[in-house]
Design a protein around this motif. Structure first.
Motif, PDB file in Angstrom:
ATOM      1  N   ASP A   1      11.904   8.153  16.647  1.00  0.00           N
ATOM      2  CA  ASP A   1      13.239   7.752  16.211  1.00  0.00           C
ATOM      3  C   ASP A   1      13.092   6.913  14.952  1.00  0.00           C
ATOM      4  OD1 ASP A   1      15.695   5.810  16.140  1.00  0.00           O
ATOM      5  OD2 ASP A   1      16.285   7.432  17.491  1.00  0.00           O
ATOM      6  N   ILE A   2      13.984   7.085  14.024  1.00  0.00           N
ATOM      7  CA  ILE A   2      13.856   6.398  12.740  1.00  0.00           C
ATOM      8  C   ILE A   2      13.808   4.883  12.900  1.00  0.00           C
ATOM      9  CG2 ILE A   2      16.341   6.362  12.314  1.00  0.00           C
ATOM     10  CD1 ILE A   2      15.698   6.854   9.333  1.00  0.00           C
ATOM     11  N   ASP A   3      14.433   4.365  13.943  1.00  0.00           N
ATOM     12  CA  ASP A   3      14.437   2.924  14.156  1.00  0.00           C
ATOM     13  C   ASP A   3      13.085   2.384  14.624  1.00  0.00           C
ATOM     14  OD1 ASP A   3      17.121   2.736  13.440  1.00  0.00           O
ATOM     15  OD2 ASP A   3      17.802   3.149  15.482  1.00  0.00           O
ATOM     16  N   ASP A   4      12.149   3.267  14.972  1.00  0.00           N
ATOM     17  CA  ASP A   4      10.822   2.840  15.410  1.00  0.00           C
ATOM     18  C   ASP A   4       9.926   2.427  14.243  1.00  0.00           C
ATOM     19  OD1 ASP A   4      11.553   3.541  17.982  1.00  0.00           O
ATOM     20  OD2 ASP A   4      10.564   5.498  17.931  1.00  0.00           O
ATOM     21  N   PHE A   5      10.297   2.800  13.026  1.00  0.00           N
ATOM     22  CA  PHE A   5       9.371   2.709  11.903  1.00  0.00           C
ATOM     23  C   PHE A   5       9.522   1.420  11.107  1.00  0.00           C
ATOM     24  CE2 PHE A   5       9.711   7.107  12.998  1.00  0.00           C
ATOM     25  CZ  PHE A   5       8.453   7.629  12.776  1.00  0.00           C
ATOM     26  N   ARG A   6       8.379   0.980  10.558  1.00  0.00           N
ATOM     27  CA  ARG A   6       8.342  -0.152   9.643  1.00  0.00           C
ATOM     28  C   ARG A   6       7.717   0.307   8.334  1.00  0.00           C
ATOM     29  NH1 ARG A   6       5.222  -4.777  12.640  1.00  0.00           N
ATOM     30  NH2 ARG A   6       5.710  -5.895  10.704  1.00  0.00           N
ATOM     31  N   PHE A   7       8.301  -0.114   7.228  1.00  0.00           N
ATOM     32  CA  PHE A   7       7.861   0.298   5.895  1.00  0.00           C
ATOM     33  C   PHE A   7       6.991  -0.808   5.293  1.00  0.00           C
ATOM     34  CE2 PHE A   7      11.853   2.332   6.895  1.00  0.00           C
ATOM     35  CZ  PHE A   7      11.619   3.662   6.565  1.00  0.00           C
ATOM     36  N   ILE A   8       5.784  -0.444   4.865  1.00  0.00           N
ATOM     37  CA  ILE A   8       4.810  -1.406   4.355  1.00  0.00           C
ATOM     38  C   ILE A   8       4.485  -1.077   2.894  1.00  0.00           C
ATOM     39  CG2 ILE A   8       2.560  -2.462   4.712  1.00  0.00           C
ATOM     40  CD1 ILE A   8       4.498  -2.820   7.075  1.00  0.00           C
ATOM     41  N   PHE A   9       4.556  -2.088   2.041  1.00  0.00           N
ATOM     42  CA  PHE A   9       4.216  -1.922   0.631  1.00  0.00           C
ATOM     43  C   PHE A   9       2.694  -1.961   0.498  1.00  0.00           C
ATOM     44  CE2 PHE A   9       4.777  -3.531  -3.943  1.00  0.00           C
ATOM     45  CZ  PHE A   9       5.092  -2.254  -4.405  1.00  0.00           C
ATOM     46  N   THR A  10       2.125  -0.911  -0.082  1.00  0.00           N
ATOM     47  CA  THR A  10       0.673  -0.744  -0.109  1.00  0.00           C
ATOM     48  C   THR A  10       0.166  -0.421  -1.510  1.00  0.00           C
ATOM     49  OG1 THR A  10       1.015   1.590   0.519  1.00  0.00           O
ATOM     50  CG2 THR A  10       0.514   0.031   2.293  1.00  0.00           C
ATOM     51  N   ARG A  11      -1.152  -0.250  -1.597  1.00  0.00           N
ATOM     52  CA  ARG A  11      -1.776   0.224  -2.823  1.00  0.00           C
ATOM     53  C   ARG A  11      -2.531   1.516  -2.520  1.00  0.00           C
ATOM     54  NH1 ARG A  11      -4.326  -3.126  -5.996  1.00  0.00           N
ATOM     55  NH2 ARG A  11      -5.963  -1.668  -6.560  1.00  0.00           N
ATOM     56  N   VAL A  12      -2.673   2.389  -3.509  1.00  0.00           N
ATOM     57  CA  VAL A  12      -3.309   3.690  -3.307  1.00  0.00           C
ATOM     58  C   VAL A  12      -4.794   3.527  -3.024  1.00  0.00           C
ATOM     59  CG1 VAL A  12      -3.838   5.928  -4.350  1.00  0.00           C
ATOM     60  CG2 VAL A  12      -1.626   4.830  -4.816  1.00  0.00           C
ATOM     61  N   ASN A  13      -5.482   2.825  -3.881  1.00  0.00           N
ATOM     62  CA  ASN A  13      -6.937   2.713  -3.811  1.00  0.00           C
ATOM     63  C   ASN A  13      -7.344   1.268  -3.491  1.00  0.00           C
ATOM     64  OD1 ASN A  13      -5.730   2.602  -6.566  1.00  0.00           O
ATOM     65  ND2 ASN A  13      -7.699   1.700  -7.094  1.00  0.00           N
ATOM     66  N   PRO A  14      -8.504   1.074  -2.894  1.00  0.00           N
ATOM     67  CA  PRO A  14      -8.977  -0.294  -2.638  1.00  0.00           C
ATOM     68  C   PRO A  14      -9.036  -1.093  -3.937  1.00  0.00           C
ATOM     69  CG  PRO A  14     -10.317   1.286  -1.452  1.00  0.00           C
ATOM     70  CD  PRO A  14      -9.439   2.092  -2.371  1.00  0.00           C
ATOM     71  N   GLY A  15      -8.771  -2.393  -3.846  1.00  0.00           N
ATOM     72  CA  GLY A  15      -8.682  -3.196  -5.056  1.00  0.00           C
ATOM     73  C   GLY A  15      -9.640  -4.367  -5.103  1.00  0.00           C
ATOM     74  N   ILE A  16     -10.835  -4.195  -4.546  1.00  0.00           N
ATOM     75  CA  ILE A  16     -11.789  -5.299  -4.458  1.00  0.00           C
ATOM     76  C   ILE A  16     -12.106  -5.876  -5.838  1.00  0.00           C
ATOM     77  CG2 ILE A  16     -14.114  -5.948  -3.743  1.00  0.00           C
ATOM     78  CD1 ILE A  16     -13.950  -3.715  -1.638  1.00  0.00           C
TER      79      ILE A  16
END
Length: 296
Positions: free
Chosen positions: A221-236
């Motif tokens: 159900d759409i209400d189950d989801f959480r949106f997380i702001f991320t990055r494509v590649n690791p940024g070490i």
């Protein structure tokens, strides 16, 4: 699904011109389900996808050719069909017998203006792809390649959607639950970006969005989801990210992919090289999405 019905019948406050494409083929059920959701929401939509499955073709581009004897994917057009064509009953559904990049650019330059009064699309949406496109997969994805082409070659902001669940499925089969959920989620993100106003994304930026697995018991159900702001590649060793959720280092798409739960990763990608954009361009994206974003 109450949320699905709601999104299907309620128009958006602002309808815009949208071009769609993918790399799984113009007749794959994910893109058709999303097309219906966007259309039902009031948007002016044209679909221009490859005649065949072109997964993993990255940013390849070549003039379209006459369809071979086997016809289009899922027998959606007969063998020997012209290099480009449309659905007999809905001319907004179009195939291009070439790569995803070729398909979306043909849609932008040739097909869409016929429906948009000579204007070009305002937003490009690709997918939802069958299968995730995260981290090192991103440069090879045709779904991402098409989105990046819209940004780099036509100056049109773009979002590439991918979903972990499912197998390539014909448009005329019963719609799987995951296709409905992915269309809902993609519409929610699209609505948020559109509502944020123009420019929808910073110059040279595309969004890479990945949805988790959908099952009958979890994330259904759409209400189950959480949106997380991320990055494509690791940024070490890269520059710091924009300040978000109390840190200047965003989680990677891999961090979200391997985490239990109904998490959607949204990365601001650099269309010039398909990696993470700098903090200066991450910030306006985060600001546009902040009302739907969560912290881990």
């Amino acid at each position: 699904m109450r949320s699905w019905l709601l999104l299907s019948i309620l128009p958006l406050t602002q309808a815009i011109r949208i071009i769609q494409s993918n790399d799984d083929g113009w007749a794959e059920i994910n893109i058709r389900t999303f097309f219906d959701a966007l259309t039902n929401a009031g948007h002016d939509v044209v679909l221009s996808g490859p005649a065949e499955n072109q997964s993993g073709t990255s940013s390849s581009d070549a003039p379209p050719k006459t369809v071979d004897a086997d016809g289009c994917i899922f027998n959606s057009c007969p063998g020997g069909s012209p290099p480009t064509g449309s659905n007999a009953t809905n001319p907004r559904l179009n195939y291009v017998n070439s790569f995803p990049v070729t398909s979306i650019m043909n849609g932008i330059d040739v097909t869409a203006p016929k429906f948009f009064g000579g204007a070009k699309p305002e937003l490009a949406l690709t997918g939802p792809n069958v299968g995730s496109n995260i981290g090192i997969q991103v440069p090879f994805s045709g779904t991402v390649g098409a989105a990046v082409a819209a940004v780099m070659e036509a100056g049109i902001p773009a979002i590439a959607f991918s979903g972990r669940s499912g197998d390539p499925t014909a448009w005329n089969q019963p719609t799987p639950l995951y296709s409905k959920i992915y269309a809902e989620l993609a519409l929610k993100i699209t609505s948020q970006i559109v509502a944020s106003g123009t420019p929808y994304l910073p110059q040279g930026v595309f969004l890479n969005v990945n949805f988790p697995e959908v099952t009958s018991s979890e994330c259904n159900d759409i209400d189950d989801f959480r949106f997380i702001f991320t990055r494509v590649n690791p940024g070490i060793f890269s520059e710091k990210d924009t300040e978000w959720c109390g840190t200047n280092r965003l989680p990677t798409e891999y961090d979200i992919f391997f985490r239990d739960g109904c998490f959607v990763s949204i990365s601001a990608g650099d269309a010039s090289d398909k990696t993470t954009v700098d903090a200066a361009r991450q910030k306006p994206v985060a600001d546009k999405l902040k009302s739907i974003l969560s912290c881990l």
